[in-house]
Write a protein that holds these residues in place. Structure first.
Motif, PDB file in Angstrom:
ATOM      1  N   VAL A 164       0.885  -1.165   0.000  1.00 12.29           N
ATOM      2  CA  VAL A 164       0.000   0.000   0.000  1.00 12.29           C
ATOM      3  C   VAL A 164       0.926   1.219   0.000  1.00 12.29           C
ATOM      4  O   VAL A 164       1.432   1.631   1.037  1.00 12.29           O
ATOM      5  CB  VAL A 164      -0.949  -0.005   1.222  1.00 12.29           C
ATOM      6  N   LEU A 165       1.161   1.760  -1.184  1.00 12.21           N
ATOM      7  CA  LEU A 165       2.171   2.794  -1.385  1.00 12.21           C
ATOM      8  C   LEU A 165       1.667   4.188  -1.030  1.00 12.21           C
ATOM      9  O   LEU A 165       0.504   4.520  -1.260  1.00 12.21           O
ATOM     10  CB  LEU A 165       2.644   2.779  -2.838  1.00 12.21           C
ATOM     11  N   SER A 166       2.569   5.000  -0.516  1.00 13.54           N
ATOM     12  CA  SER A 166       2.216   6.383  -0.171  1.00 13.54           C
ATOM     13  C   SER A 166       2.209   7.289  -1.399  1.00 13.54           C
ATOM     14  O   SER A 166       1.495   8.289  -1.431  1.00 13.54           O
ATOM     15  CB  SER A 166       3.194   6.928   0.869  1.00 13.54           C
ATOM     16  N   ARG A 167       2.991   6.937  -2.394  1.00 18.60           N
ATOM     17  CA  ARG A 167       3.107   7.759  -3.604  1.00 18.60           C
ATOM     18  C   ARG A 167       1.947   7.497  -4.570  1.00 18.60           C
ATOM     19  O   ARG A 167       1.251   6.500  -4.459  1.00 18.60           O
ATOM     20  CB  ARG A 167       4.424   7.450  -4.315  1.00 18.60           C
ATOM     21  N   ALA A 168       1.800   8.381  -5.551  1.00 18.83           N
ATOM     22  CA  ALA A 168       0.763   8.228  -6.579  1.00 18.83           C
ATOM     23  C   ALA A 168       1.246   7.367  -7.738  1.00 18.83           C
ATOM     24  O   ALA A 168       0.503   7.132  -8.683  1.00 18.83           O
ATOM     25  CB  ALA A 168       0.337   9.601  -7.099  1.00 18.83           C
ATOM     26  N   ASP A 169       2.494   6.900  -7.647  1.00 15.59           N
ATOM     27  CA  ASP A 169       3.044   6.005  -8.669  1.00 15.59           C
ATOM     28  C   ASP A 169       3.771   4.861  -7.965  1.00 15.59           C
ATOM     29  O   ASP A 169       3.802   4.797  -6.746  1.00 15.59           O
ATOM     30  CB  ASP A 169       3.987   6.769  -9.614  1.00 15.59           C
ATOM     31  N   ARG A 170       4.354   3.969  -8.740  1.00 13.57           N
ATOM     32  CA  ARG A 170       5.002   2.789  -8.176  1.00 13.57           C
ATOM     33  C   ARG A 170       6.522   2.953  -8.037  1.00 13.57           C
ATOM     34  O   ARG A 170       7.218   1.993  -7.749  1.00 13.57           O
ATOM     35  CB  ARG A 170       4.653   1.567  -9.010  1.00 13.57           C
ATOM     36  N   GLU A 171       7.014   4.168  -8.212  1.00 13.39           N
ATOM     37  CA  GLU A 171       8.451   4.419  -8.106  1.00 13.39           C
ATOM     38  C   GLU A 171       8.950   4.049  -6.705  1.00 13.39           C
ATOM     39  O   GLU A 171       8.366   4.444  -5.700  1.00 13.39           O
ATOM     40  CB  GLU A 171       8.755   5.892  -8.376  1.00 13.39           C
ATOM     41  N   GLY A 172      10.012   3.270  -6.652  1.00 15.23           N
ATOM     42  CA  GLY A 172      10.612   2.873  -5.391  1.00 15.23           C
ATOM     43  C   GLY A 172       9.945   1.704  -4.709  1.00 15.23           C
ATOM     44  O   GLY A 172      10.349   1.302  -3.614  1.00 15.23           O
ATOM     45  N   ALA A 173       8.925   1.122  -5.337  1.00 12.69           N
ATOM     46  CA  ALA A 173       8.238  -0.018  -4.730  1.00 12.69           C
ATOM     47  C   ALA A 173       9.180  -1.216  -4.645  1.00 12.69           C
ATOM     48  O   ALA A 173      10.039  -1.419  -5.502  1.00 12.69           O
ATOM     49  CB  ALA A 173       6.995  -0.384  -5.541  1.00 12.69           C
ATOM     50  N   ALA A 174       9.037  -1.989  -3.597  1.00 13.00           N
ATOM     51  CA  ALA A 174       9.862  -3.185  -3.389  1.00 13.00           C
ATOM     52  C   ALA A 174       9.632  -4.172  -4.530  1.00 13.00           C
ATOM     53  O   ALA A 174       8.487  -4.391  -4.944  1.00 13.00           O
ATOM     54  CB  ALA A 174       9.522  -3.822  -2.055  1.00 13.00           C
ATOM     55  N   PRO A 175      10.700  -4.787  -5.029  1.00 11.58           N
ATOM     56  CA  PRO A 175      10.547  -5.726  -6.146  1.00 11.58           C
ATOM     57  C   PRO A 175       9.806  -7.004  -5.788  1.00 11.58           C
ATOM     58  O   PRO A 175       9.260  -7.664  -6.659  1.00 11.58           O
ATOM     59  CB  PRO A 175      11.990  -6.028  -6.559  1.00 11.58           C
ATOM     60  N   GLY A 176       9.715  -7.361  -4.510  1.00  8.58           N
ATOM     61  CA  GLY A 176       9.055  -8.600  -4.121  1.00  8.58           C
ATOM     62  C   GLY A 176       7.552  -8.526  -4.013  1.00  8.58           C
ATOM     63  O   GLY A 176       6.900  -9.520  -3.686  1.00  8.58           O
ATOM     64  N   LEU A 177       6.962  -7.374  -4.287  1.00  8.89           N
ATOM     65  CA  LEU A 177       5.508  -7.238  -4.166  1.00  8.89           C
ATOM     66  C   LEU A 177       4.777  -8.027  -5.245  1.00  8.89           C
ATOM     67  O   LEU A 177       5.203  -8.068  -6.394  1.00  8.89           O
ATOM     68  CB  LEU A 177       5.100  -5.771  -4.274  1.00  8.89           C
ATOM     69  N   SER A 178       3.658  -8.618  -4.885  1.00  5.87           N
ATOM     70  CA  SER A 178       2.780  -9.262  -5.855  1.00  5.87           C
ATOM     71  C   SER A 178       1.885  -8.222  -6.511  1.00  5.87           C
ATOM     72  O   SER A 178       1.521  -8.347  -7.676  1.00  5.87           O
ATOM     73  CB  SER A 178       1.889 -10.305  -5.171  1.00  5.87           C
ATOM     74  N   ALA A 179       1.502  -7.226  -5.725  1.00  4.22           N
ATOM     75  CA  ALA A 179       0.647  -6.138  -6.204  1.00  4.22           C
ATOM     76  C   ALA A 179       1.004  -4.875  -5.438  1.00  4.22           C
ATOM     77  O   ALA A 179       1.413  -4.939  -4.282  1.00  4.22           O
ATOM     78  CB  ALA A 179      -0.832  -6.478  -5.986  1.00  4.22           C
TER      79      ALA A 179
END
Length: 149
Positions: free
Chosen positions: A55-70
């Protein structure tokens, strides 16, 4: 699963193991979706074939962990902590940071899910006593057990 993006090696290891144990029990793991504890829990859950939602704080997926399924890009900043905690059946907190403390507080205010703390900051009352209701764990296995897993 809540914890800081800047964490110790011990916190990272604990988060990995918590993620692995939760996934082995069939749980869908929710986290903030970035680095540190969040990335480690994602890696651990994925290693056991589990699903991890960030559940990301940003409005995009930049910096999201690579292990996420979604990844859910909320654009809500720290307010996303409320979404994360409200979506959980239990909350496990590893380590300490201001954001992690806010998640712990939101989970306690919710009042209807187990809240488990493994390491991190200890919240004390005006007499220097630990606040009631937070379940303290010494190991990842105990944290998962206390969370109901």
């Amino acid at each position: 699963m809540c914890g800081p993006s800047d964490c110790t090696d011990a916190e990272r290891d604990a988060a990995y193991e918590v993620g692995r144990l939760l996934a082995a029990r069939g749980a869908v793991v929710l986290c903030g979706g970035y680095s540190g504890v969040m990335a480690a829990v994602a890696e651990g859950a994925r290693s056991a074939g589990g699903m991890v939602v960030g559940v990301l704080s940003r409005a995009d997926r930049e910096g999201a962990a690579p292990g996420l399924s979604a990844a859910i890009a909320t654009g809500m900043g720290e307010a996303r902590n409320a979404v994360l905690v409200a979506s959980a059946d239990a909350v496990i907190v590893i380590g300490g940071s201001w954001g992690t403390l806010s998640e712990l507080a939101l989970a306690m205010r919710r009042g209807d899910v187990p809240v488990v703390q493994l390491g991190g900051w200890q919240v004390l009352d005006e007499h220097g006593e630990p606040l009631p209701g937070i379940r303290r764990a010494e190991t990842p296995e105990e944290a998962v057990r206390l969370a109901g897993g």
